[in-house]
Write a protein that holds these residues in place. Structure first.
Motif, short mmCIF file in Angstrom:
data_model
loop_
_atom_site.label_atom_id
_atom_site.label_comp_id
_atom_site.label_asym_id
_atom_site.label_seq_id
_atom_site.Cartn_x
_atom_site.Cartn_y
_atom_site.Cartn_z
N VAL A 1 0.86 -1.20 0.00
CA VAL A 1 0.00 0.00 0.00
C VAL A 1 0.89 1.24 0.00
O VAL A 1 0.68 2.19 -0.78
CB VAL A 1 -0.94 0.01 1.22
CG1 VAL A 1 -1.76 1.29 1.24
CG2 VAL A 1 -1.86 -1.20 1.19
N LEU A 2 1.91 1.23 0.86
CA LEU A 2 2.84 2.36 0.92
C LEU A 2 3.57 2.55 -0.41
O LEU A 2 3.66 3.67 -0.93
CB LEU A 2 3.84 2.15 2.05
CG LEU A 2 4.86 3.28 2.28
CD1 LEU A 2 5.22 3.38 3.76
CD2 LEU A 2 6.14 3.08 1.48
N LEU A 3 4.09 1.46 -0.98
CA LEU A 3 4.83 1.57 -2.24
C LEU A 3 3.94 2.07 -3.37
O LEU A 3 4.36 2.88 -4.20
CB LEU A 3 5.43 0.21 -2.61
CG LEU A 3 6.64 -0.24 -1.81
CD1 LEU A 3 7.00 -1.69 -2.19
CD2 LEU A 3 7.83 0.66 -2.06
N THR A 4 2.72 1.58 -3.41
CA THR A 4 1.79 2.00 -4.47
C THR A 4 1.52 3.49 -4.37
O THR A 4 1.61 4.22 -5.37
CB THR A 4 0.48 1.20 -4.37
OG1 THR A 4 0.76 -0.19 -4.51
CG2 THR A 4 -0.49 1.63 -5.45
N ILE A 5 1.21 3.95 -3.17
CA ILE A 5 0.92 5.38 -2.99
C ILE A 5 2.16 6.22 -3.23
O ILE A 5 2.10 7.29 -3.87
CB ILE A 5 0.32 5.62 -1.60
CG1 ILE A 5 -1.14 5.14 -1.61
CG2 ILE A 5 0.41 7.09 -1.19
CD1 ILE A 5 -1.87 5.26 -0.31
N ALA A 6 3.33 5.74 -2.77
CA ALA A 6 4.57 6.49 -3.01
C ALA A 6 4.84 6.62 -4.50
O ALA A 6 5.35 7.65 -4.96
CB ALA A 6 5.73 5.80 -2.31
N SER A 7 4.47 5.59 -5.27
CA SER A 7 4.72 5.63 -6.71
C SER A 7 3.81 6.62 -7.43
O SER A 7 4.07 7.00 -8.57
CB SER A 7 4.56 4.24 -7.32
OG SER A 7 3.20 3.87 -7.43
N PHE A 8 2.71 7.04 -6.78
CA PHE A 8 1.81 8.01 -7.38
C PHE A 8 2.29 9.45 -7.21
O PHE A 8 1.83 10.35 -7.93
CB PHE A 8 0.41 7.93 -6.74
CG PHE A 8 -0.33 6.65 -7.00
CD1 PHE A 8 0.08 5.76 -7.97
CD2 PHE A 8 -1.44 6.33 -6.22
CE1 PHE A 8 -0.61 4.58 -8.18
CE2 PHE A 8 -2.14 5.16 -6.44
CZ PHE A 8 -1.72 4.28 -7.42
N ILE A 9 3.17 9.68 -6.25
CA ILE A 9 3.46 11.05 -5.83
C ILE A 9 3.94 11.94 -6.96
O ILE A 9 3.55 13.10 -7.09
CB ILE A 9 4.47 11.05 -4.65
CG1 ILE A 9 3.79 10.47 -3.41
CG2 ILE A 9 4.99 12.45 -4.36
CD1 ILE A 9 4.72 10.24 -2.25
N PRO B 1 -2.33 3.59 -16.30
CA PRO B 1 -1.01 3.83 -15.69
C PRO B 1 -1.00 3.62 -14.18
O PRO B 1 0.02 3.21 -13.62
CB PRO B 1 -0.71 5.30 -16.05
CG PRO B 1 -1.48 5.54 -17.29
CD PRO B 1 -2.75 4.75 -17.13
N VAL B 2 -2.13 3.85 -13.53
CA VAL B 2 -2.24 3.63 -12.09
C VAL B 2 -2.25 2.14 -11.79
O VAL B 2 -1.54 1.65 -10.90
CB VAL B 2 -3.50 4.32 -11.53
CG1 VAL B 2 -3.77 3.89 -10.10
CG2 VAL B 2 -3.36 5.84 -11.61
N LEU B 3 -3.06 1.39 -12.53
CA LEU B 3 -3.13 -0.06 -12.33
C LEU B 3 -1.79 -0.72 -12.63
O LEU B 3 -1.40 -1.70 -11.98
CB LEU B 3 -4.22 -0.67 -13.21
CG LEU B 3 -5.66 -0.24 -12.90
CD1 LEU B 3 -6.62 -0.87 -13.88
CD2 LEU B 3 -6.04 -0.61 -11.47
N ARG B 4 -1.08 -0.19 -13.61
CA ARG B 4 0.22 -0.77 -13.96
C ARG B 4 1.21 -0.67 -12.81
O ARG B 4 2.13 -1.50 -12.71
CB ARG B 4 0.80 -0.08 -15.19
CG ARG B 4 0.17 -0.49 -16.50
CD ARG B 4 0.77 0.28 -17.65
NE ARG B 4 0.06 0.02 -18.89
CZ ARG B 4 -0.02 0.88 -19.90
NH1 ARG B 4 0.57 2.06 -19.80
NH2 ARG B 4 -0.68 0.55 -21.01
N ARG B 5 1.08 0.34 -11.97
CA ARG B 5 2.00 0.45 -10.83
C ARG B 5 1.89 -0.79 -9.95
O ARG B 5 2.90 -1.38 -9.56
CB ARG B 5 1.68 1.71 -10.01
CG ARG B 5 1.87 3.03 -10.75
CD ARG B 5 3.30 3.19 -11.20
NE ARG B 5 3.47 4.33 -12.09
CZ ARG B 5 4.12 5.45 -11.79
NH1 ARG B 5 4.61 5.60 -10.58
NH2 ARG B 5 4.26 6.40 -12.68
#
Length: 257
Positions: free
Chosen positions: A110-118, A211-215
């Motif tokens: 969850v943290l990595l996914t959200i961090a990748s959105f920043i 692009p979000v799902l690909r993360r």
């Protein structure tokens, strides 16, 4: 930061020290620094400074919610690490259900996914951050893949740690190590089916940008690549070779439906 925090909780800090660190992270206050052991200060201050820089940068861009979600997932992760350490100190073996509820957080996805959105563009709205923070099916499935593959590969390591999914499953169901690992591998398979479904057939793909799902997909494929050489049964990634790691990120949907 998360790797260092994981090591502090997992292998270095005493229970009393970890309680202080958990409180400090939950309070998110620079004044907490003086209450920590000296070695923890070398973690807490850079962590606090880094997130302060992130907050300033995101606020200037009118995206302060990026920082807020990044901070909240970091705080959530520290709480779950502390739960694991408490189990270890109490010599408590959780049920699989208890273990996996906490493990879906300690996996860090969850943290990595959200961090990748920043750093993404404006297409990543507050609603998408809220969606990711709620641990939706594709993120939860990614966490399952990481947690179970890691546990299967590392559960025999000699170090103080809460029992892994392997030990929890063996104790709860009265089965052998081999049988437990076999069942957990089936759960990894099922998690990949969930990821594939979310990427290709679900309603999610109609409302969440690709692009979000690909993360989530690519973060999972990285873990799959790291562990697949240890077990030939893990072959979901498609055309991943040691000479072709770039394909993990360049060809987002090579997994079979």
């Amino acid at each position: 930061m998360t790797s260092i925090m994981d090591d502090i909780y997992d292998a270095y800090g005493t229970f009393e020290e970890l309680e202080l660190l958990t409180i400090a992270i939950q309070r998110w206050d620079a004044d907490c620094l003086d209450q920590l052991p000296e070695y923890m200060k070398f973690f807490y201050k850079p962590m606090f400074d880094f997130y302060g820089e992130l907050e300033e940068a995101m606020t200037k861009q009118g995206k302060s919610y990026h920082f807020q979600y990044a901070k909240d997932t970091f705080k959530q992760l520290s709480e779950s690490y502390f739960v694991e350490n408490k189990w270890y100190q109490e010599k408590y073996v959780p049920t699989m259900e208890e273990y996996m509820r906490n493990a879906l957080v300690t996996a860090g996805y969850v943290l990595l996914t959200i961090a990748s959105f920043i750093g993404m563009e404006d297409s990543v709205t507050p609603e998408i951050f809220k969606w990711a923070f709620s641990n939706p099916k594709i993120v939860a499935a990614s966490s399952v893949v990481f947690r179970l593959m890691d546990d299967i590969a590392s559960h025999k390591q000699e170090r103080g740690h809460v029992p892994s999914a392997v030990e929890c499953y063996m104790r709860q169901h009265g089965v052998s190590e081999e049988e437990a690992c076999s069942e957990l591998k089936k759960q990894v398979e099922n998690a990949w089916k969930d990821i594939n479904y979310e990427m290709i057939f679900s309603e999610t793909m109609k409302v969440i940008p690709m692009p979000v799902l690909r993360r989530s997909l690519n973060l999972t494929r990285v873990i799959e690549f790291l562990y697949k050489d240890g077990d030939d049964q893990y072959t979901h990634v498609g055309k991943v070779t040691k000479d072709g790691v770039a394909s993990l990120l360049s060809d987002p949907v090579s997994v079979s439906p």
